[in-house]
Design a protein around this motif. Structure first.
Motif, short mmCIF file in Angstrom:
data_model
loop_
_atom_site.label_atom_id
_atom_site.label_comp_id
_atom_site.label_asym_id
_atom_site.label_seq_id
_atom_site.Cartn_x
_atom_site.Cartn_y
_atom_site.Cartn_z
N ALA A 213 0.82 -1.20 0.00
CA ALA A 213 0.00 0.00 0.00
C ALA A 213 0.85 1.26 0.00
O ALA A 213 0.56 2.22 -0.72
CB ALA A 213 -0.93 -0.01 1.21
N GLU A 214 1.93 1.27 0.80
CA GLU A 214 2.80 2.44 0.83
C GLU A 214 3.50 2.63 -0.51
O GLU A 214 3.61 3.76 -1.02
CB GLU A 214 3.85 2.31 1.93
CG GLU A 214 4.74 3.54 2.02
CD GLU A 214 5.78 3.47 3.13
OE1 GLU A 214 6.56 4.44 3.27
OE2 GLU A 214 5.83 2.45 3.84
N LEU A 215 3.96 1.55 -1.11
CA LEU A 215 4.60 1.64 -2.42
C LEU A 215 3.64 2.20 -3.45
O LEU A 215 3.99 3.10 -4.24
CB LEU A 215 5.11 0.26 -2.84
CG LEU A 215 5.83 0.19 -4.18
CD1 LEU A 215 7.10 1.03 -4.18
CD2 LEU A 215 6.16 -1.26 -4.53
N ALA A 216 2.41 1.68 -3.47
CA ALA A 216 1.42 2.16 -4.43
C ALA A 216 1.09 3.63 -4.19
O ALA A 216 0.97 4.42 -5.14
CB ALA A 216 0.16 1.31 -4.34
N TYR A 217 0.96 4.02 -2.92
CA TYR A 217 0.64 5.42 -2.60
C TYR A 217 1.73 6.36 -3.09
O TYR A 217 1.44 7.42 -3.66
CB TYR A 217 0.45 5.56 -1.10
CG TYR A 217 0.10 6.97 -0.68
CD1 TYR A 217 -1.22 7.40 -0.69
CD2 TYR A 217 1.08 7.88 -0.27
CE1 TYR A 217 -1.56 8.70 -0.31
CE2 TYR A 217 0.76 9.17 0.11
CZ TYR A 217 -0.57 9.57 0.08
OH TYR A 217 -0.89 10.85 0.44
N ARG A 218 2.98 5.97 -2.90
CA ARG A 218 4.10 6.83 -3.30
C ARG A 218 4.19 6.97 -4.82
O ARG A 218 4.70 7.98 -5.33
CB ARG A 218 5.41 6.27 -2.74
CG ARG A 218 5.47 6.21 -1.21
CD ARG A 218 5.88 7.53 -0.60
NE ARG A 218 7.25 7.88 -0.91
CZ ARG A 218 8.32 7.50 -0.19
NH1 ARG A 218 8.15 6.74 0.89
NH2 ARG A 218 9.53 7.89 -0.53
N LEU A 219 3.73 5.97 -5.56
CA LEU A 219 3.91 5.96 -7.01
C LEU A 219 2.66 6.35 -7.80
O LEU A 219 2.75 6.57 -9.01
CB LEU A 219 4.37 4.58 -7.47
CG LEU A 219 5.79 4.18 -7.07
CD1 LEU A 219 6.05 2.73 -7.44
CD2 LEU A 219 6.82 5.09 -7.73
N ALA A 220 1.52 6.43 -7.13
CA ALA A 220 0.25 6.60 -7.85
C ALA A 220 0.01 8.06 -8.23
O ALA A 220 -0.89 8.73 -7.69
CB ALA A 220 -0.92 6.06 -7.04
#
Length: 221
Positions: free
Chosen positions: A95-102
């Motif tokens: 979730a953190e990875l997706a949030y940072r890249l979205a």
């Protein structure tokens, strides 16, 4: 300008604020966003709907330059299984990875990968496998995928060589399949691959591009 808008997304972060308010982070098909829930720390039905990793439809009220306020929320779905400590930590990393890249440009590709990855982490016998699959796919969709140029069995700076995280030959082949094959066709290639090393390589590669990921600190592999 004052306006209301309707959004849909996954709750990926919750932070208490003064006066009982709650700061939410969400990933949507249109990008990452933060929103304030007034008096959101009270034990109400709305607060329960806004638990971590819940799929919600919500209304935002935006006024001026400040953060928008979440005024309504409808629960569309929840994933049973992510409450298990190990699965929760892996879900938090994705979730953190997706949030940072979205970004708005990347979110239409990242959002379905996040949803699929969370479902896999909740249900798969080995939750590290869907995390590795979804995490590397999210990295690619967000524009930081490795190019896998060079020779060698270690990955650093997106290149294979003599430095970086040691993947073993099976790991290199599994990573290539994950990044190059469409959809779930890559999943069989991850079975029997060194998932721990592929996760460590994902963490190192993502942090080279984004800086430290807080959720990664608690994951032991």
């Amino acid at each position: 300008m004052e306006r209301y808008r309707l959004e849909e997304g996954i709750v990926v972060g919750r932070k208490p604020l003064p006066q009982g308010d709650l700061l939410l982070r969400l990933v949507t098909p249109r990008g990452s966003l933060e929103a304030v829930v007034r008096k959101g720390q009270r034990p109400t039905g709305r607060t329960g709907r806004l638990s971590l990793f819940h799929h919600v439809r919500f209304q935002l009220y935006a006024k001026g330059e400040g953060l928008p306020t979440l005024t309504q929320a409808e629960l569309l779905g929840r994933l049973h299984g992510l409450e298990a400590p190990r699965r929760f930590l892996l879900a938090a990393f994705l979730a953190e990875l997706a949030y940072r890249l979205a970004s708005p440009e990347a979110a239409p590709r990242i959002y379905p990968l996040l949803v699929s990855g969370l479902r896999g982490i909740a249900k798969h016998e080995d939750p590290l496998l869907p995390l590795v699959w979804a995490g590397w796919r999210v990295a690619k969709a967000g524009g930081i995928g490795p190019n896998l140029e060079g020779e060698g069995l270690r990955l650093k700076g997106g290149r294979l060589g003599e430095e970086g995280v040691y993947l073993e030959r099976e790991g290199v082949e599994a990573l290539k399949a994950t990044l190059r094959l469409p959809g779930a066709q890559a999943l069989p290639h991850l079975e029997g691959a060194p998932l721990n090393r592929l996760f460590l390589a994902l963490k190192a590669h993502a942090e080279e591009a984004l800086g430290p990921l807080r959720s990664a600190e608690a994951i032991g592999v």
